[in-house]
Scaffold this active site. Structure first.
Site, mmCIF file in Angstrom:
data_model
loop_
_atom_site.group_PDB
_atom_site.id
_atom_site.type_symbol
_atom_site.label_atom_id
_atom_site.label_comp_id
_atom_site.label_asym_id
_atom_site.label_seq_id
_atom_site.Cartn_x
_atom_site.Cartn_y
_atom_site.Cartn_z
ATOM 1 N N ARG A 54 0.829 -1.199 0.000
ATOM 2 C CA ARG A 54 0.000 0.000 0.000
ATOM 3 C C ARG A 54 0.865 1.251 0.000
ATOM 4 N NH1 ARG A 54 2.356 2.559 3.161
ATOM 5 N NH2 ARG A 54 2.357 2.406 5.430
ATOM 6 N N GLU A 60 -0.354 11.730 7.071
ATOM 7 C CA GLU A 60 0.813 11.149 7.748
ATOM 8 C C GLU A 60 0.853 11.533 9.210
ATOM 9 O OE1 GLU A 60 2.109 8.329 6.433
ATOM 10 O OE2 GLU A 60 2.261 9.641 4.689
ATOM 11 N N GLY A 194 8.710 1.162 3.176
ATOM 12 C CA GLY A 194 7.567 1.901 3.681
ATOM 13 C C GLY A 194 6.297 1.647 2.902
ATOM 14 N N ASP A 247 -2.424 -0.503 7.304
ATOM 15 C CA ASP A 247 -1.735 -1.309 6.296
ATOM 16 C C ASP A 247 -2.569 -2.513 5.882
ATOM 17 O OD1 ASP A 247 0.270 0.495 6.710
ATOM 18 O OD2 ASP A 247 1.574 -0.863 7.815
ATOM 19 N N LYS A 292 13.519 2.437 12.971
ATOM 20 C CA LYS A 292 12.594 2.978 13.967
ATOM 21 C C LYS A 292 13.053 2.675 15.394
ATOM 22 C CE LYS A 292 8.395 2.860 11.163
ATOM 23 N NZ LYS A 292 7.046 2.281 11.022
#
Length: 552
Positions: A54, A60, A194, A247, A292
């Site tokens: 996706r 965001e 991402g 997602d 992350k």
């Protein structure tokens, strides 16, 4: 409702391909996968399960503030060819591949080694999900979340099927078992970019095990898309990923030529939003990998805390009631300010008006007398004082569950971004709906105007992500600027940021020249050709969601 529809099970490839988009030669990939499965396992597959990646078109870092987002499924996907493995009655069960429910998993990519594993029934029941081991009611499979391997996502998908459909007690002589299965996996979603390759892998794996075990055969009583989203969310937690559902919902529920408006308050809902004709998006990987885990204290986790504390301080300034131990979100501040009741959720038009109001109300968070280029953040001590909580209670509510690191906390900038971005999502959605409803329908100039408006919103989003939320990076800023110079109608980062991909809205007739110009101007792409280039930059139309093809 889109989430209540059953999972599509196709028996006609023409019907299936017509929903996937036209930027990839899907037929060649599917045929090659089926032929390779037959070579490796000696028979043709019974099914091919598909789950797309996706791209988040806009919205965001607002999902954890409980505002809606607008992703779309892309044409690139994970495919898993699968079939039941016949096991002779005389086969020794002590051998893993002869055990009930055993799996032989192979991957077309040569760097991923062949795996053989089998679920084991447990004598005791536990729902615990630990760091090193995973327990499902009645079953056990090992997933090492500290060193993720490709088969971990396959196992994660298997867990949901075991948990939901094979719960019989180990002491029951008539307990049913999943059947042995062979799998062959291939994927065209770039890993770590991402674009949610991990969610696509878990969704495809879940579907493969459902199909082989006959759980999709009865369309009148089969799993709905919404139920598959929930199952996949739980499955992905098995590999240590706590997901909000965007997602998985995008991968499962999306329709061809549509984005998906996903709202999270008061519960997760997803509705298709048809995109104007000519909507083609180009995804470009910055080739910057954002770790992350390493950067969480100063990146993602810090932003979560800043938006939550900003919501409390804003609520206090506006006279909105907040419980002492409550972590109110920016979405809930708007709702309470406008008198929203649990049984009567604000409709989209009222929410939009509320967001327009919040663009002004949020100014109470801005430090007085500080110029735009001055320090707009506050210290820890100042933040605690603004919250109205005693220090010990503040730390318990906002810092006891997460590590953050900052000298100044940007409550004003983060809240300003979230409210503006949430409004942009609704404006993007409304622009698409206006075209679909026929206000400028069939009118090329109207459709072009709509695309220009969408591009403008995407550009504004990128500016806000870079300047207010500060989740961009020099490479993403450069790539979006180069995209606009190359003819993009709009370009922005997509995903969490600090690396990863950009998404650009590009006119249909300019796709090739656009990609070539980016290749020639973005330094990391220079010299790339053919497949190497298509791995880092590619065009996609919004694709349909997950499905299964059944071989007759």
């Amino acid at each position: 409702m889109a989430a209540e529809r059953p999972i599509p099970v196709y028996t006609n490839l023409a019907d299936l391909y017509s929903n996937l988009g036209a930027s990839l030669n899907h037929a060649v990939r599917w045929n090659n996968l089926a032929e390779e499965f037959q070579k490796r396992f000696g028979r043709k597959p019974a099914y091919i399960a598909r789950a797309p990646g996706r791209v988040n078109l806009i919205g965001e870092h607002i999902d954890y503030a409980l505002f809606g987002v607008l992703p779309a499924a892309i044409e690139r996907d994970i495919l898993i060819a699968c079939g039941p493995r016949p096991v002779p009655a005389s086969s020794p069960i002590s051998e893993a591949h002869h055990s009930p429910g055993s799996v032989i998993a192979e991957n077309l990519h040569t760097k991923y080694a062949r795996q053989v594993f089998a679920p084991a029934r447990k004598a005791s029941v536990s729902d615990e999900v630990g760091e090193d081991k995973v327990h499902v009611e009645g079953w056990h499979l090992d997933i090492n979340t500290k060193e993720l391997r490709w088969e971990s996502y396959v196992k994660a998908g298997y867990y949901g099927v075991l948990d939901h459909y094979f719960k019989s007690d180990v002491s029951n002589a008539n307990a049913t078992s999943p059947i042995p299965v062979d799998l062959l996996v291939t994927g065209s979603v770039p890993a770590g970019s991402g674009l949610s390759s991990s969610a696509a892998m878990v969704v495809a794996s879940t579907l493969a095990f459902l199909a082989v075990n006959g759980k999709l055969d009865d369309q009148s009583n089969s799993l709905t898309k919404g139920e598959l989203v929930k199952m996949s969310m739980e499955n992905e937690k098995r590999v240590g990923v706590n997901s909000g559902g965007m997602d998985q919902a995008a991968s499962v529920i999306s329709d061809a030529s549509s984005a998906l408006f996903i709202s999270f308050f008061p519960t997760l809902k997803a509705t298709p939003v048809p995109l104007p004709a000519g909507s083609v998006f180009v995804c470009a990987n910055s080739l910057v990998v954002a770790d992350k885990a390493v950067g969480a204290k100063r990146g993602y986790n810090l932003r979560v805390v800043e938006t939550l504390v900003g919501a409390r301080v804003l609520a206090r300034a506006l006279g909105v009631p907040v419980g002492e131990k409550e972590r109110i979100t920016l979405r809930e501040v708007v709702g309470r300010l406008l008198g929203e009741e649990k049984e009567h959720e604000l409709d989209v038009s009222d929410l939009q008006k509320g967001l327009e109001r919040m663009a002004k109300e949020v100014e109470v968070l801005r430090p007085k007398g500080v110029p735009d280029d001055g320090e707009l953040g506050v210290t820890m001590e100042e933040m605690i004082e603004m919250s109205g909580l005693p220090e010990d209670k503040f730390r318990d509510v906002y810092l006891s569950w997460v590590e953050v690191e900052a000298t100044h906390f940007q409550l004003y900038k983060r809240a300003k971004h979230v409210y503006a971005e949430a409004l942009r999502v609704l404006q993007f959605r409304q622009t698409c709906l206006d075209v679909s409803a026929g206000s400028p329908a069939g009118n090329d100039s109207g459709s072009n105007a709509a695309l220009e408006r969408l591009g403008q919103l995407m550009n504004e989003s990128q500016t806000s992500c870079a300047e207010l939320f500060e989740c961009s990076c020099p490479e993403l800023n450069n790539l979006t600027q180069l995209a606009r110079k190359a003819g993009a109608i709009g370009s922005r980062l997509t995903g969490a940021g600090w690396g990863g991909c950009t998404v650009s809205l590009v006119a249909e007739d300019k796709i090739q020249s656009f990609i070539e110009q980016i290749r020639d101007t973005y330094a990391p792409y220079k010299g790339l050709e053919g497949e190497a280039l298509s791995e880092v930059i590619f065009a996609t139309r919004p694709s349909s969601g997950a499905c299964v093809y059944k071989f007759e």
